[in-house]
Design a protein around this motif. Sequence first.
Motif, PDB file in Angstrom:
ATOM      1  N   ASN A 146      68.701  25.454  12.882  1.00 21.73           N
ATOM      2  CA  ASN A 146      68.191  25.224  11.398  1.00 21.73           C
ATOM      3  C   ASN A 146      67.557  23.965  11.366  1.00 21.73           C
ATOM      4  N   PRO A 147      66.120  23.853  11.390  1.00 21.11           N
ATOM      5  CA  PRO A 147      65.658  22.265  11.242  1.00 21.11           C
ATOM      6  C   PRO A 147      66.129  21.500  10.449  1.00 21.11           C
ATOM      7  N   MET A 148      66.537  22.118   9.180  1.00 21.25           N
ATOM      8  CA  MET A 148      66.887  21.277   7.969  1.00 21.25           C
ATOM      9  C   MET A 148      68.280  20.695   8.268  1.00 21.25           C
ATOM     10  N   THR A 149      69.257  21.228   9.233  1.00 18.61           N
ATOM     11  CA  THR A 149      70.299  20.548   9.294  1.00 18.61           C
ATOM     12  C   THR A 149      70.847  20.314  10.594  1.00 18.61           C
ATOM     13  N   ASP A 150      70.028  20.830  11.541  1.00 25.20           N
ATOM     14  CA  ASP A 150      70.538  20.719  13.059  1.00 25.20           C
ATOM     15  C   ASP A 150      69.697  19.603  13.820  1.00 25.20           C
ATOM     16  N   ARG A 151      68.425  19.150  13.269  1.00 28.18           N
ATOM     17  CA  ARG A 151      67.675  18.103  13.935  1.00 28.18           C
ATOM     18  C   ARG A 151      68.495  17.022  14.496  1.00 28.18           C
ATOM     19  N   ILE A 152      69.404  16.400  14.152  1.00 28.29           N
ATOM     20  CA  ILE A 152      69.839  15.009  14.366  1.00 28.29           C
ATOM     21  C   ILE A 152      71.466  15.486  14.373  1.00 28.29           C
ATOM     22  N   LYS A 153      72.179  15.075  15.365  1.00 28.35           N
ATOM     23  CA  LYS A 153      73.567  15.278  15.537  1.00 28.35           C
ATOM     24  C   LYS A 153      74.115  13.881  15.907  1.00 28.35           C
ATOM     25  N   LEU A 154      74.767  12.966  15.317  1.00 30.25           N
ATOM     26  CA  LEU A 154      75.448  11.871  15.947  1.00 30.25           C
ATOM     27  C   LEU A 154      77.012  11.627  15.745  1.00 30.25           C
ATOM     28  N   ASP A 155      77.548  12.504  15.675  1.00 29.30           N
ATOM     29  CA  ASP A 155      78.990  12.302  15.479  1.00 29.30           C
ATOM     30  C   ASP A 155      79.850  12.253  16.767  1.00 29.30           C
ATOM     31  N   GLY A 156      79.254  12.399  17.869  1.00 28.42           N
ATOM     32  CA  GLY A 156      80.057  12.144  18.950  1.00 28.42           C
ATOM     33  C   GLY A 156      81.255  13.313  19.276  1.00 28.42           C
ATOM     34  N   ASN A 157      81.010  14.433  18.472  1.00 29.99           N
ATOM     35  CA  ASN A 157      81.884  15.446  18.751  1.00 29.99           C
ATOM     36  C   ASN A 157      81.331  16.776  19.499  1.00 29.99           C
ATOM     37  N   GLY A 158      82.043  17.635  19.929  1.00 31.42           N
ATOM     38  CA  GLY A 158      81.462  18.783  20.282  1.00 31.42           C
ATOM     39  C   GLY A 158      80.897  18.809  21.821  1.00 31.42           C
ATOM     40  N   THR A 159      80.421  19.918  22.282  1.00 34.00           N
ATOM     41  CA  THR A 159      80.053  20.155  23.599  1.00 34.00           C
ATOM     42  C   THR A 159      78.570  19.118  23.827  1.00 34.00           C
ATOM     43  N   ILE A 160      77.601  19.286  23.164  1.00 34.83           N
ATOM     44  CA  ILE A 160      76.834  18.112  22.785  1.00 34.83           C
ATOM     45  C   ILE A 160      77.242  17.066  21.747  1.00 34.83           C
ATOM     46  N   GLN A 161      77.572  15.724  22.300  1.00 29.84           N
ATOM     47  CA  GLN A 161      78.080  14.772  21.715  1.00 29.84           C
ATOM     48  C   GLN A 161      77.182  14.257  20.622  1.00 29.84           C
ATOM     49  N   ASN A 162      75.991  14.037  21.035  1.00 33.85           N
ATOM     50  CA  ASN A 162      74.913  13.259  20.219  1.00 33.85           C
ATOM     51  C   ASN A 162      73.424  13.862  20.586  1.00 33.85           C
ATOM     52  N   GLY A 163      72.672  14.253  19.513  1.00 38.37           N
ATOM     53  CA  GLY A 163      71.609  15.040  19.906  1.00 38.37           C
ATOM     54  C   GLY A 163      70.373  14.804  18.979  1.00 38.37           C
ATOM     55  N   ILE A 164      69.167  14.645  19.525  1.00 37.31           N
ATOM     56  CA  ILE A 164      68.025  14.725  18.590  1.00 37.31           C
ATOM     57  C   ILE A 164      67.062  15.915  19.086  1.00 37.31           C
ATOM     58  N   PHE A 165      66.802  16.796  18.198  1.00 38.90           N
ATOM     59  CA  PHE A 165      66.276  18.104  18.371  1.00 38.90           C
ATOM     60  C   PHE A 165      64.763  18.133  17.968  1.00 38.90           C
ATOM     61  N   TYR A 166      63.921  18.820  18.545  1.00 40.31           N
ATOM     62  CA  TYR A 166      62.541  19.058  18.093  1.00 40.31           C
ATOM     63  C   TYR A 166      62.294  20.653  18.031  1.00 40.31           C
ATOM     64  N   TRP A 167      61.393  21.007  17.257  1.00 38.62           N
ATOM     65  CA  TRP A 167      61.059  22.408  17.262  1.00 38.62           C
ATOM     66  C   TRP A 167      59.706  22.819  17.541  1.00 38.62           C
ATOM     67  N   GLU A 168      58.906  21.931  17.470  1.00 33.14           N
ATOM     68  CA  GLU A 168      57.282  22.314  17.980  1.00 33.14           C
ATOM     69  C   GLU A 168      57.147  21.896  19.079  1.00 33.14           C
ATOM     70  N   ASP A 169      56.036  22.774  20.030  1.00 36.61           N
ATOM     71  CA  ASP A 169      55.881  22.477  21.321  1.00 36.61           C
ATOM     72  C   ASP A 169      55.090  21.190  21.319  1.00 36.61           C
ATOM     73  N   HIS A 170      54.253  20.988  20.329  1.00 35.82           N
ATOM     74  CA  HIS A 170      53.199  19.695  20.473  1.00 35.82           C
ATOM     75  C   HIS A 170      53.808  18.595  19.871  1.00 35.82           C
ATOM     76  N   TYR A 171      55.423  18.720  19.867  1.00 35.85           N
ATOM     77  CA  TYR A 171      56.125  17.295  19.447  1.00 35.85           C
ATOM     78  C   TYR A 171      55.950  16.356  20.346  1.00 35.85           C
ATOM     79  N   PRO A 172      55.134  15.187  20.053  1.00 32.11           N
ATOM     80  CA  PRO A 172      54.699  14.347  21.134  1.00 32.11           C
ATOM     81  C   PRO A 172      55.702  13.734  21.953  1.00 32.11           C
ATOM     82  N   ASP A 173      55.411  13.763  23.300  1.00 29.40           N
ATOM     83  CA  ASP A 173      56.444  12.977  24.503  1.00 29.40           C
ATOM     84  C   ASP A 173      56.535  11.633  24.017  1.00 29.40           C
ATOM     85  N   THR A 174      55.759  11.008  23.443  1.00 32.24           N
ATOM     86  CA  THR A 174      55.683   9.416  23.187  1.00 32.24           C
ATOM     87  C   THR A 174      56.952   9.549  22.194  1.00 32.24           C
TER      88      THR A 174
END
Length: 274
Positions: free
Chosen positions: A110-138
């Motif tokens: 869910n882009p509205m709730t799952d884009r940023i995860k910074l709580d340090g818990n779970g399998t992926i502890q911290n993550g920033i996620f994108y969902w468009e293939d042209h999201y700039p590599d920069t």
Amino acid sequence: MSTNDKLIFIMIDGLRFDTAVDNMGYLHHLVEKGQASRFKVISEVPSMSRPLYEVLLTGTPPYQNGITSNQIVRGSKEESIFHLTSKNGLKNATASYHWVSELYHSAPFNPMTDRIKLDGNGTIQNGIFYWEDHYPDTHLFADANYMKITKDPDFLYIHSMNVDDDGHKYTADSAGYRNRVIAVDVMLASILPDWIAEGYQIIISADHGMNKDGQHGGTTKEDREVPLFVISSKLEAGIYEEEVPQLQIAPLVCKLLNIQASPAMQALTIPDLM
């Protein structure tokens, strides 16, 4: 060269082996000067993205893990590098395409709730996620550097999508595809020196290649041959001619992190590891 067990794994989606060899001048500078090693990896099939994300991060083949197409949207049932780092008391983080979140955090994304995860818990502890293939590599590498600075991970996984996106748009036999590969190499030339100086080991690979029709999924060398670059004091630098099965990547990551591989992973056979 690195002096500890910390590792940054950069996965460049859709990067063909021959295109990397011809166009990634900075990475080959490191190889030529004895700072990195280079291998040719043969991907699993089907040479599609979501199945190969699971291959890279769990070391299990699609028939076993069940992620056999891009249309299977569910969490992984295997023990991934994210699981293993958490189990061993290490910190992990990622800046990745949203399918990585779906495999190892929450599905569907869910882009509205799952884009940023910074709580340090779970399998992926911290993550920033994108969902468009042209999201700039920069932007992606800036996201990754933010995670490195703020979370100090032992394992940082970075998933770049622009090479794959331009391969689909223009085909592998195009200036657009080749120029995008050069652009990624230039970004790596800007950021890797600092990461290496901080003691991080670096591996750079891809899930699959790209063919002249702007597609992948089959069994040709254009679909399946991808590069592997390793920057680590644990591996002799240089060009290795042995072809490496893609199922070797996950146990290699475990070896470099100095953690036990999962029972489902292959025994590591890559030569010259210290």
